[in-house]
Scaffold this active site. Structure first.
Site, PDB file in Angstrom:
ATOM      1  N   ASP A  99     -11.107   2.215   4.004  1.00 32.20           N
ATOM      2  CA  ASP A  99     -11.277   0.766   3.867  1.00 32.20           C
ATOM      3  C   ASP A  99     -12.743   0.404   3.678  1.00 32.20           C
ATOM      4  O   ASP A  99     -13.070  -0.701   3.255  1.00 32.20           O
ATOM      5  CB  ASP A  99     -10.727   0.041   5.101  1.00 32.20           C
ATOM      6  CG  ASP A  99      -9.440  -0.725   4.805  1.00 32.20           C
ATOM      7  OD1 ASP A  99      -9.179  -1.013   3.622  1.00 32.20           O
ATOM      8  OD2 ASP A  99      -8.704  -1.044   5.751  1.00 32.20           O
TER       9      ASP A  99
ATOM     10  N   GLN B 277      -4.723  -1.956   9.760  1.00 33.74           N
ATOM     11  CA  GLN B 277      -4.510  -3.241   9.092  1.00 33.74           C
ATOM     12  C   GLN B 277      -5.006  -4.387   9.968  1.00 33.74           C
ATOM     13  O   GLN B 277      -4.636  -4.506  11.141  1.00 33.74           O
ATOM     14  CB  GLN B 277      -3.023  -3.433   8.765  1.00 33.74           C
ATOM     15  CG  GLN B 277      -2.711  -4.702   7.994  1.00 33.74           C
ATOM     16  CD  GLN B 277      -3.360  -4.733   6.611  1.00 33.74           C
ATOM     17  OE1 GLN B 277      -3.306  -3.772   5.863  1.00 33.74           O
ATOM     18  NE2 GLN B 277      -3.964  -5.860   6.267  1.00 33.74           N
TER      19      GLN B 277
ATOM     20  N   LYS C 242       0.832  -1.209   0.000  1.00 34.89           N
ATOM     21  CA  LYS C 242       0.000   0.000   0.000  1.00 34.89           C
ATOM     22  C   LYS C 242       0.870   1.263   0.000  1.00 34.89           C
ATOM     23  O   LYS C 242       0.589   2.232  -0.713  1.00 34.89           O
ATOM     24  CB  LYS C 242      -0.937  -0.028   1.204  1.00 34.89           C
ATOM     25  CG  LYS C 242      -2.026  -1.093   1.068  1.00 34.89           C
ATOM     26  CD  LYS C 242      -2.731  -1.409   2.370  1.00 34.89           C
ATOM     27  CE  LYS C 242      -3.702  -2.563   2.171  1.00 34.89           C
ATOM     28  NZ  LYS C 242      -4.336  -3.021   3.422  1.00 34.89           N
TER      29      LYS C 242
END
Length: 293
Positions: A119, A96, A52
């Site tokens: 997200d 994460q 990312k």
């Protein structure tokens, strides 16, 4: 049979995003800024976060990585989230997953400002998506939609079977595929590990989306001839013949199923790469205020 190449499509998406970022820079605008929170030293998470950050560099985003070891308390993580929520320079951020067992994942996700939830995991974004309102769509389902779109896969009137009901992939995928849009307008069946007649249902699928987390679970006898097969699974399986000691396997037995499918995503090289590209797209939307203003 056509292999859906996530590597090619994700590169196209990132190239398009870079053009937009270059224009923003030329106009003297604010460069999109993505932050990632990484708790612990999970190998897969390390790889995902690194990819990312690398994508941010390729596109021209700013990126920030906040790391804590696995002993970090839930309160410490919530403090980090509060700081990121308040940081006006950061457009969006992710925490994460997975998190250490002593941290309540739902509590962490709900603490994220929905306006920065790139997200797309926050209940407000999921709810807005379900109602057809502007929202950050979860990166993996959005990536699947983009693959279908760029391969001109027909979806209207088709029977889409989703295997797996996770809030990150299966559930939003089922909602998105029934909406009045393209890709969409499908009749959707959502199945999971407790579905008793699973094979009977998957054999009816014109479009089969598999996100169960069980390596090579879907075999050729479970797939209708000509079906579109989207494999979202990604599991490390021990393999002594590999230099790194493991192989990456999807939820679909590719060699068998590819003989029957009209389109199929490989693992690796399919949906996974699109997940990162979709996250970058959501970050650009956040920087432009296109979802919440």
């Amino acid at each position: 049979m056509t292999i859906i190449d996530g590597k090619v499509i994700s590169a196209q998406v990132k190239a398009e995003l870079k053009i937009e970022v270059d224009k923003i820079k030329e106009a003297g605008g604010s460069v999109p800024h993505l932050a990632a929170v990484l708790i612990g030293d999970n190998g897969a998470s390390e790889s995902y976060v690194a990819s990312k950050i690398k994508s941010c560099e390729q596109i021209g985003f700013k990126s920030t990585l906040v790391r804590r070891d696995a002993s970090a308390t839930e309160e410490e993580v919530l403090e980090i989230i509060d700081e990121l929520n308040k940081d006006e320079d950061i457009n969006g951020f992710i925490v994460q997953l997975p998190l250490p067992d002593h941290i309540n994942v739902d509590k962490i996700i709900e603490a994220i400002d929905p306006k920065k939830d790139v997200d797309g995991f926050h209940p407000i974004n999921i709810g807005r998506m379900a109602k057809g309102l502007p929202a950050y769509v979860s990166a993996t389902p959005y990536g699947v939609l983009e693959l279908m779109k760029r391969y001109d896969i027909e979806t209207s009137g088709k029977h889409c079977v989703v295997v797996g009901r996770s809030q990150i992939v299966g559930l939003p995928m089922s909602i998105l595929m029934q909406r009045n849009a393209y890709p969409g307008n499908c009749t959707v069946t959502l199945t999971h590990s407790r579905t008793q007649n699973l094979k009977e249902i998957t054999l009816q699928a014109d479009i089969l989306v598999v996100a169960l987390g069980r390596p090579e679970f879907i075999t050729a006898d479970m797939v209708k001839l000509g079906a579109v097969v989207i494999d979202v699974g990604l599991t490390r399986v021990e393999d002594a013949s590999k230099k790194r000691g493991f192989a990456l396997k999807g939820d679909v037995k590719f060699d068998e199923v590819s003989e029957k499918a009209s389109f199929i995503t490989p693992v690796p090289g399919g949906v996974g790469l699109m997940t990162v590209a979709s996250l970058m797209y959501n970050t650009l939307l956040a920087s432009k205020g296109e979802i919440y203003g």
